[in-house]
Design an enzyme around this catalytic site. Sequence first.
Site, mmCIF file in Angstrom:
data_model
loop_
_atom_site.group_PDB
_atom_site.id
_atom_site.type_symbol
_atom_site.label_atom_id
_atom_site.label_comp_id
_atom_site.label_asym_id
_atom_site.label_seq_id
_atom_site.Cartn_x
_atom_site.Cartn_y
_atom_site.Cartn_z
ATOM 1 N N TYR A 142 102.646 21.279 33.513
ATOM 2 C CA TYR A 142 101.465 22.163 33.302
ATOM 3 C C TYR A 142 102.718 23.561 32.087
ATOM 4 C CZ TYR A 142 98.609 23.883 36.968
ATOM 5 O OH TYR A 142 97.752 23.895 38.363
ATOM 6 N N LYS A 188 106.128 11.834 44.072
ATOM 7 C CA LYS A 188 104.695 10.248 43.530
ATOM 8 C C LYS A 188 106.235 9.734 43.277
ATOM 9 C CE LYS A 188 100.938 7.280 43.434
ATOM 10 N NZ LYS A 188 100.630 7.279 44.532
ATOM 11 N N ASP A 220 99.418 10.525 47.516
ATOM 12 C CA ASP A 220 97.976 10.487 47.807
ATOM 13 C C ASP A 220 97.772 9.975 49.409
ATOM 14 O OD1 ASP A 220 99.962 8.482 47.534
ATOM 15 O OD2 ASP A 220 98.557 6.810 46.871
ATOM 16 N N ASP A 244 99.184 22.690 43.377
ATOM 17 C CA ASP A 244 97.627 22.940 42.863
ATOM 18 C C ASP A 244 96.744 22.481 43.289
ATOM 19 O OD1 ASP A 244 95.802 24.504 41.257
ATOM 20 O OD2 ASP A 244 95.902 23.085 40.553
ATOM 21 N N ASP A 248 94.316 23.416 46.870
ATOM 22 C CA ASP A 248 92.947 23.532 47.220
ATOM 23 C C ASP A 248 92.840 23.449 48.606
ATOM 24 O OD1 ASP A 248 92.926 25.309 45.056
ATOM 25 O OD2 ASP A 248 90.876 24.141 44.187
#
Length: 356
Positions: A142, A188, A220, A244, A248
């Site tokens: 970001y 990751k 994942d 983020d 959601d």
Amino acid sequence: MEFRIAVLKGDGIGPEIVAEAMKALDTVGEKFGHTFTYEEAPIGGAAIDAVGECLPERTVDICQGSDSVLLGAVGGPKWDSQPPSNRPEKALLGIRKELGLFANIRPARLWEPLADACPLKPERLKDGLDLVVVRELTSDVYFGDKSRDADGRSHDDMTYSPEEVERIARRAFEMARQRRNHVTSVDKANVLETSRLWRETVARVAEGYPDVELDYLYVDNAAMQLVLNPGQFDVILTGNLFGDILSDEASCITGSIGMLPSASLSLSSRGMYEPIHGSAPDIAGKNLANPIATVLSAAMMLRYSLNLPQEADAIEGAVNRVLEAGFRTADIAKPGDEYMTCSDMGQAICSEIRNG
Ligand code: IPM
Ligand code: MG
């Protein structure tokens, strides 16, 4: 006690939902003898329209002079043609950075009265759903350098420093101690160097919390586990981008993104509180939005910034009773069932706070 709250209503449904959260705060104030004074300031598209820039300096000053910040939502198609440096979303990233809000706390729980709004099969929920995403908020891809080469190749630099990982990891372990003593760190590390640093640093921080169980998941797999068995999670500790996305995902498992509050915390007691959903331009101005995520964000403000846990309980209890009584906004109503407006939901919550 008296508290100064900076109010950033923002765009779309922002003004409608924030108005209901302010009513809930005032009702708690009446009941427990506190005064909240509000100072409003423009942010996002509303600020672009008013003064030409998405995050005016005055807005930052007002936030810095407050005990805490309540935010609605920013963005909308009207401002899509703004340059990247002046998009409404940029204001959100800017205010997070300016206020040093590195720790984003996003709790997702299943509200019993809304159990049938959950899109998962009941057997997937046998261990329940009550987790918190602790998302790093002021670093990662970001905030890394962004560029585009002459041939169009584009770059977003993903970076983390050991200090940045360490301070968010500490927050997650502290949070786990208030809950069920379990942290799942999500990264990751099979691909990304920033994730390898993340893992090493989290492991080091964990040595100071031998009472907290720690495990690691690749992002994942974490995304998959969330829909297979969300009850296995207590605290999910992760970076800005993964957080983020996963928050959601976690929110929609609870039935509606309209239910999830968030707190963004710094090293000081000042925090910023906002629903995790966006500005929903399609329903803006129609009194149709669900104010509950924002009302619950105000409750988090009472708990985390103003040290008023009983008052926070009063709001959360009122929300639960309103849901139990069958009150629903459109997003959480069963298809074909009646639903109420945003302001009526706010009012219902306030009367439950009074009666509670
Ligand atoms: C969120 C939002 C923001 C983010 C956007 C609007 C910049 O999606 O708060 O989750 O990506 O952080
Ligand atoms: Mg998001």
